[in-house]
Enzyme design. Sequence first.
Site, PDB file in Angstrom:
ATOM      1  N   ASP A 132       2.405  -0.816  -9.611  1.00 19.26           N
ATOM      2  CA  ASP A 132       2.752  -0.709 -11.038  1.00 19.26           C
ATOM      3  C   ASP A 132       4.006  -1.524 -11.351  1.00 19.26           C
ATOM      4  OD1 ASP A 132       0.719   1.262 -11.543  1.00 19.26           O
ATOM      5  OD2 ASP A 132       2.016   2.792 -10.711  1.00 19.26           O
ATOM      6  N   ASP A 184       4.560  -3.378  -4.178  1.00 16.87           N
ATOM      7  CA  ASP A 184       4.405  -2.230  -5.068  1.00 16.87           C
ATOM      8  C   ASP A 184       3.295  -2.623  -6.059  1.00 16.87           C
ATOM      9  OD1 ASP A 184       5.065   0.135  -6.606  1.00 16.87           O
ATOM     10  OD2 ASP A 184       6.008  -1.233  -8.031  1.00 16.87           O
TER      11      ASP A 184
HETATM   12  C1  BG6 Z   1       4.536   4.628  -9.433  1.00 14.86           C
HETATM   13  C2  BG6 Z   1       5.133   4.449 -10.803  1.00 14.86           C
HETATM   14  O1  BG6 Z   1       3.933   3.441  -9.036  1.00 14.86           O
HETATM   15  O2  BG6 Z   1       3.575   5.668  -9.429  1.00 14.86           O
HETATM   16  C3  BG6 Z   1       5.702   5.766 -11.289  1.00 14.86           C
HETATM   17  O3  BG6 Z   1       6.164   3.472 -10.757  1.00 14.86           O
HETATM   18  C4  BG6 Z   1       4.613   6.838 -11.242  1.00 14.86           C
HETATM   19  O4  BG6 Z   1       6.201   5.595 -12.587  1.00 14.86           O
HETATM   20  C5  BG6 Z   1       4.060   6.946  -9.832  1.00 14.86           C
HETATM   21  O5  BG6 Z   1       5.145   8.093 -11.658  1.00 14.86           O
HETATM   22  C6  BG6 Z   1       2.950   7.985  -9.688  1.00 14.86           C
HETATM   23  O6  BG6 Z   1       1.835   7.546 -10.407  1.00 14.86           O
HETATM   24  P1  BG6 Z   1       0.523   8.401 -10.672  1.00 14.86           P
HETATM   25  O7  BG6 Z   1      -0.477   7.347 -11.111  1.00 14.86           O
HETATM   26  O8  BG6 Z   1       0.128   9.043  -9.377  1.00 14.86           O
HETATM   27  O9  BG6 Z   1       0.835   9.386 -11.724  1.00 14.86           O
HETATM   28 MG    MG Z   2       6.653  -0.295  -9.720  1.00 14.80          MG
END
Ligand code: BG6
Ligand code: MG
Length: 213
Positions: free
Chosen positions: A13, A11
């Site tokens: 984030d 993953d």
């Molecule tokens: C995930 C995060 O990696 O990405 C979530 O853990 C987030 O919190 C999701 O909502 C979508 O991210 P983005 O950057 O497309 O808004």
């Molecule tokens: Mg994550």
Amino acid sequence: MKRRYQAVIFDLDGVIVSTDRYHFQAWSELAEQEGIEFNEQINHRLRGVSRMESLEIILEKASRRYTEAEKRELAERKNEMYRSLLAQLTESDLLPGVAQTLAALRERGIKIAIGSSSKNAPVILERIGLAERFDAVADGNGIVSSKPDPEVFLLAASKLALPPEACLVVEDAEAGVVAAKRGGMAAAAVGEARSCKDADYRLESIDQLLSIV
Ligand code: BG6
Ligand code: MG
């Protein structure tokens, strides 16, 4: 010797980079602007979940209903705040042990991939200097259903041309651990995901991966 796992799917984030803090900051700001209660406990449920689904969770505490057009505006506003926070991101935001662990996996001939729900994954990988580093990247731009659906991890495995059982997923989100298991993969949990009962491994630090694969 045949290895137990031929690939590790990370993953992004909260596992590779501390952008989970920025998601929290941007959602907090949006919630404050709208006068909606928001806290760490609610934030826990947003990990791994898509932007629109995250917004729906936040709106559970709203005192009025929002139209679909308003929801799109809110999601866009949050993303703009998030993107401006991403502008300060550098290689120094890599989480501890990540660079060394990626290098050691490579050295052992284990494939590495990204499996992220984020549509911002390409820009993040660019900013932290890892855009060319992975054998495959599957992210929010290539899927219909986000975690806990296994789609993003199955996409990563198919890009690697490996069966799910050859892949180990590393996650900080409960939704991500569940997605990995539904996809037929093993799951190693870091951070908040360690309390998830479905995890096969619980890591204190990312380099502990090296004693599993
Ligand atoms: C995930 C995060 O990696 O990405 C979530 O853990 C987030 O919190 C999701 O909502 C979508 O991210 P983005 O950057 O497309 O808004
Ligand atoms: Mg994550």
